[in-house]
Design an enzyme around this catalytic site. Structure first.
Site, short mmCIF file in Angstrom:
data_model
loop_
_atom_site.label_atom_id
_atom_site.label_comp_id
_atom_site.label_asym_id
_atom_site.label_seq_id
_atom_site.Cartn_x
_atom_site.Cartn_y
_atom_site.Cartn_z
N ASP A 63 50.80 53.69 47.89
CA ASP A 63 49.80 54.46 47.16
C ASP A 63 48.77 55.05 48.12
O ASP A 63 48.76 54.73 49.31
CB ASP A 63 49.11 53.58 46.10
CG ASP A 63 48.82 52.16 46.59
OD1 ASP A 63 48.77 51.96 47.82
OD2 ASP A 63 48.65 51.26 45.77
N ASN A 132 43.49 42.08 38.34
CA ASN A 132 43.86 42.44 36.97
C ASN A 132 45.36 42.55 36.78
O ASN A 132 45.83 43.02 35.75
CB ASN A 132 43.19 43.78 36.57
CG ASN A 132 43.68 44.95 37.41
OD1 ASN A 132 44.52 44.78 38.30
ND2 ASN A 132 43.17 46.13 37.13
N HIS A 134 47.47 44.40 38.65
CA HIS A 134 48.14 45.65 39.03
C HIS A 134 49.07 45.44 40.22
O HIS A 134 48.85 44.54 41.04
CB HIS A 134 47.13 46.79 39.28
CG HIS A 134 46.34 46.70 40.54
ND1 HIS A 134 45.07 47.24 40.65
CD2 HIS A 134 46.59 46.17 41.77
CE1 HIS A 134 44.62 47.05 41.87
NE2 HIS A 134 45.51 46.40 42.57
N GLU A 139 47.85 50.24 36.84
CA GLU A 139 46.81 49.43 36.22
C GLU A 139 47.28 48.93 34.85
O GLU A 139 48.28 49.41 34.31
CB GLU A 139 45.54 50.28 36.07
CG GLU A 139 45.00 50.84 37.39
CD GLU A 139 44.33 49.77 38.27
OE1 GLU A 139 44.58 48.57 38.08
OE2 GLU A 139 43.55 50.18 39.17
C1 F6R Z 1 47.57 48.51 48.02
C2 F6R Z 1 48.02 48.22 46.66
C3 F6R Z 1 47.26 47.28 45.78
C4 F6R Z 1 46.83 45.99 46.48
C5 F6R Z 1 46.05 45.12 45.53
C6 F6R Z 1 45.56 43.84 46.20
O1 F6R Z 1 48.47 49.39 48.64
O2 F6R Z 1 48.99 48.75 46.26
O3 F6R Z 1 48.04 46.95 44.67
O4 F6R Z 1 47.97 45.31 46.94
O5 F6R Z 1 44.94 45.83 45.05
O6 F6R Z 1 44.61 44.19 47.17
P1 F6R Z 1 44.05 43.10 48.18
O7 F6R Z 1 45.23 42.60 48.96
O8 F6R Z 1 43.07 43.84 49.03
O9 F6R Z 1 43.44 42.01 47.36
#
Ligand code: F6R
Length: 239
Positions: A63, A132, A134, A139
């Site tokens: 992403d 959450n 995701h 989301e």
């Molecule tokens: C990032 C992504 C997100 C993260 C998620 C967890 O490329 O796709 O889904 O993996 O937000 O983020 P952290 O590891 O910073 O807690």
């Protein structure tokens, strides 16, 4: 689904070993990478001892934010360059991150999907998980068959990611993200989570039920998922 609960300090080494063995012995040629804090120790351990043949690997990121340029230090372009492309000595041409600055998101997302398909599909996809639930930036409420697209960031995600920016106001509101359907086409998935903030989401991702309210729960439909957790992230599991 295989779940390994490890000392937080051991997760980086274990994840790197899975990726290294995959590249050196199981023919991984296309690697999907997540950004954010969770996989950082895995990338550091990989960079300390790069896999033989890593130069032949194609990389696709999950992403990218919309509204901050690729040269912004908090863009995922910059993160992938800093944590993966440069330390592993990869050719930048073999590393693909969605262009969050595009004026035609539909065309950019379609081109991205076509490039994954032309590369033969993702062999191993690394994932983090949001508090959450995701995965990538799919989301709560996202369609389980969704494809790469422009999407709005949940306010929970914006607040969680504000730690990477000066203030909440600086956190983008939109992104380009692979869809849940896109992610589930990867041949293998490696999900990594650390910390108590992930415990609730991890429980439903592993124990179900499948629900649009928790996008990671669709991983239960995938035949080859490995989950690396520290004790805190595993603390809500009931079995
Ligand atoms: C990032 C992504 C997100 C993260 C998620 C967890 O490329 O796709 O889904 O993996 O937000 O983020 P952290 O590891 O910073 O807690």
């Amino acid at each position: 689904m295989r779940v390994e609960v490890l000392d937080a300090a051991a997760i980086g080494g274990r994840g790197a070993t899975i990726i290294r063995e995959g590249i050196e012995s199981s023919g991984i040629r296309v690697l999907g990478v997540a950004t954010g804090g969770s996989p950082g120790p895995i990338y550091a351990a990989l960079a300390a001892s790069p896999p033989r043949g890593v130069g032949r690997v194609r990389v696709f990121a999950l992403d990218e934010y919309v509204g901050i340029g690729s040269s912004h230090p908090r863009s995922y372009h910059a993160a992938v360059r800093r944590e993966i492309t440069e330390p592993l000595g990869l050719d930048p041409a073999s590393v693909r991150v969605l262009d969050g600055e595009t004026t035609d998101a539909g065309a950019e997302c379609a081109a991205f999907e076509a490039e994954i398909a032309a590369a033969g599909g993702v062999d191993l996809q690394i994932l983090g998980i949001g508090s959450n639930g995701h995965i990538a930036f799919n989301e709560p409420g996202a369609d389980p068959s969704s494809r790469t697209r422009r999407a709005r960031l949940d306010e929970t995600t914006r607040r969680d990611n504000a730690r990477f920016f000066h203030s909440l106001d600086d956190v983008p509101t939109h992104c380009l993200t692979q869809g849940i359907g896109t992610i589930l086409e990867a041949r293998r998935i490696l999900l990594v989570a650390r910390g108590a903030a992930k415990a609730h989401a991890i429980r439903q991702a592993i124990e179900g039920p499948r629900s649009r309210a928790l996008p990671a729960s669709w991983l239960l439909d995938h035949p080859d998922v490995t989950v690396l957790l520290d004790a805190e992230a595993a603390s809500a599991l009931t079995r």
